[in-house]
Write an enzyme that holds these catalytic residues in place. Structure first.
Site, PDB file in Angstrom:
ATOM      1  N   ASP A 110       0.050   4.103   2.943  1.00  0.00           N
ATOM      2  CA  ASP A 110       0.765   3.622   4.623  1.00  0.00           C
ATOM      3  C   ASP A 110       2.404   4.146   4.250  1.00  0.00           C
ATOM      4  O   ASP A 110       2.787   3.729   5.229  1.00  0.00           O
ATOM      5  CB  ASP A 110       0.219   2.400   4.253  1.00  0.00           C
ATOM      6  CG  ASP A 110      -1.572   2.385   4.618  1.00  0.00           C
ATOM      7  OD1 ASP A 110      -2.141   3.694   5.356  1.00  0.00           O
ATOM      8  OD2 ASP A 110      -1.946   1.065   4.468  1.00  0.00           O
TER       9      ASP A 110
ATOM     10  N   ASP B  78       0.855  -1.201  -0.404  1.00  0.00           N
ATOM     11  CA  ASP B  78       0.298  -0.324   0.390  1.00  0.00           C
ATOM     12  C   ASP B  78       1.090   0.925  -0.161  1.00  0.00           C
ATOM     13  O   ASP B  78       1.776   1.353   1.073  1.00  0.00           O
ATOM     14  CB  ASP B  78      -0.872   0.183   1.353  1.00  0.00           C
ATOM     15  CG  ASP B  78      -1.795   0.792   1.210  1.00  0.00           C
ATOM     16  OD1 ASP B  78      -3.191   0.866   1.100  1.00  0.00           O
ATOM     17  OD2 ASP B  78      -1.729   2.123   1.138  1.00  0.00           O
TER      18      ASP B  78
HETATM   19  O1  LIG Z   1      -6.124   1.478  -9.931  1.00  0.00           O
HETATM   20  P1  LIG Z   1      -7.199   1.821  -8.382  1.00  0.00           P
HETATM   21  O2  LIG Z   1      -7.670   0.173  -7.633  1.00  0.00           O
HETATM   22  O3  LIG Z   1      -8.093   2.295  -8.269  1.00  0.00           O
HETATM   23  O4  LIG Z   1      -6.536   1.591  -7.383  1.00  0.00           O
HETATM   24  C1  LIG Z   1      -5.408   2.625  -7.157  1.00  0.00           C
HETATM   25  C2  LIG Z   1      -5.670   3.427  -5.558  1.00  0.00           C
HETATM   26  O5  LIG Z   1      -4.984   3.141  -4.281  1.00  0.00           O
HETATM   27  C3  LIG Z   1      -4.503   3.496  -3.307  1.00  0.00           C
HETATM   28  O6  LIG Z   1      -4.803   4.787  -3.055  1.00  0.00           O
HETATM   29  P2  LIG Z   1      -5.411   4.250  -1.935  1.00  0.00           P
HETATM   30  O7  LIG Z   1      -7.788   3.866  -1.851  1.00  0.00           O
HETATM   31  O8  LIG Z   1      -5.110   3.646  -0.551  1.00  0.00           O
HETATM   32  O9  LIG Z   1      -6.077   5.722  -0.708  1.00  0.00           O
HETATM   33  P3  LIG Z   1      -4.599   6.031  -0.015  1.00  0.00           P
HETATM   34  O10 LIG Z   1      -3.881   6.995  -1.352  1.00  0.00           O
HETATM   35  O11 LIG Z   1      -5.354   7.454   0.891  1.00  0.00           O
HETATM   36  O12 LIG Z   1      -3.527   5.340   0.676  1.00  0.00           O
HETATM   37  C4  LIG Z   1      -3.838   5.075  -5.087  1.00  0.00           C
HETATM   38  O13 LIG Z   1      -2.453   5.581  -4.742  1.00  0.00           O
HETATM   39  C5  LIG Z   1      -4.292   4.547  -5.223  1.00  0.00           C
HETATM   40  O14 LIG Z   1      -5.434   6.413  -5.790  1.00  0.00           O
HETATM   41  O1  LIG Z   2      -0.929  -2.139  -4.862  1.00  0.00           O
HETATM   42  C1  LIG Z   2      -1.426  -1.381  -4.410  1.00  0.00           C
HETATM   43  C2  LIG Z   2      -3.223  -1.042  -5.468  1.00  0.00           C
HETATM   44  C3  LIG Z   2      -3.571  -0.008  -4.811  1.00  0.00           C
HETATM   45  N1  LIG Z   2      -3.461   0.424  -4.089  1.00  0.00           N
HETATM   46  C4  LIG Z   2      -2.172   0.598  -3.184  1.00  0.00           C
HETATM   47  O2  LIG Z   2      -1.098   1.238  -2.556  1.00  0.00           O
HETATM   48  N2  LIG Z   2      -0.916  -0.405  -3.823  1.00  0.00           N
HETATM   49 MG   LIG Z   3      -3.968   3.564   0.398  1.00  0.00          MG
END
Ligand SMILES: O=P(O)(O)OC[C@H]1O[C@H](OP(=O)(O)OP(=O)(O)O)[C@H](O)[C@@H]1O
Ligand SMILES: O=c1cc[nH]c(=O)[nH]1
Ligand SMILES: [Mg+2]
Length: 209
Positions: free
Chosen positions: A203, A200
């Site tokens: 995170d 992630d």
């Molecule tokens: O292509 P997708 O399936 O939409 O996934 C990708 C998204 O998921 C993550 O964000 P997240 O929802 O974890 O939010 P964050 O950046 O606040 O951690 C990442 O930074 C993208 O924005």
């Molecule tokens: O692998 C993944 C998919 C969605 N968002 C992340 O941060 N990592």
């Molecule tokens: Mg995220």
């Protein structure tokens, strides 16, 4: 159809390996993401237009070139996209920065929009949407739609790591958008995480897990 560019520059690939490494802690992860973003910006700006100028050197007058002033806008997808903005801005300091806030619902994997703030002149800027991860593609797709709805005409997408599913979605929904990647990975797992991926991104950047 939008083009997909995967940067195979050795420095990008070397640093990406340590970004992927589960042993890399938050401080180093953040620094590496910043560095790779800067290196990717170097590649992405390869086609910026130049204009001729004359410059006085200490010796004589030289025919030289400067950027012809194409306006650029950076649009990180919150949160994780923030980790790449400063790296890009080191090379394009005049770029304006808009923000699109989205989080992916962990159950449905659908993006939920919570914030949009953009420069007022996005219609005349070359916009680079920035997010380290392109997984299902839902978040990038919604971010690009949010920009187009508000008048954006020229959009590129810059991600560290993508899954084929995300690339296909953007190619289908936004064939005008070129995609720039450091790596195109194998697949998504049952939780929508990119495999092998890097976990992630948000995170790991912000130490929230
Ligand atoms: O292509 P997708 O399936 O939409 O996934 C990708 C998204 O998921 C993550 O964000 P997240 O929802 O974890 O939010 P964050 O950046 O606040 O951690 C990442 O930074 C993208 O924005
Ligand atoms: O692998 C993944 C998919 C969605 N968002 C992340 O941060 N990592
Ligand atoms: Mg995220």
């Amino acid at each position: 159809m939008g083009n997909v560019f995967v940067f195979d520059h050795p420095l990008i690939q070397h640093k990406l390996t340590y970004i992927r490494d589960v042993k890399t802690g938050t401080k180093e992860f953040r620094e590496l993401v910043d560095e790779v973003a800067m290196l990717m910006a170097f590649e992405i700006t390869r086609d910026l237009p130049l204009q001729d100028v004359e410059v006085n050197t200490p010796v004589t007058t030289a025919n030289a070139k400067v950027l012809s002033g194409k306006k650029i806008g950076l649009v990180p997808i919150l949160r994780a996209g923030l980790g790449m903005v400063d790296g890009v801005r080191k090379l394009i300091p005049a770029a304006k920065v808009g923000h699109v806030g989205l989080y992916r619902d962990p159950k449905t994997l659908k993006p939920v929009e919570y914030y949009v703030k953009l420069p007022s002149d996005i219609h005349e800027r070359e916009l680079i949407v920035i997010d380290p991860m392109l997984a299902t593609g839902g978040s990038a797709n919604d971010a690009i739609e949010a920009l187009k709805k508000r008048g954006a005409k020229h959009i590129r997408l810059m991600c560290l790591v993508a899954a084929p599913e995300g690339v296909e979605l953007i190619k289908k929904e936004h064939p005008d958008v070129d995609i720039y990647l450091a790596a195109l990975d194998e697949r998504l797992d049952e939780h929508g995480y990119i495999v092998p991926g890097l976990g992630d991104a948000g995170d790991r950047l912000f130490g929230t897990k």
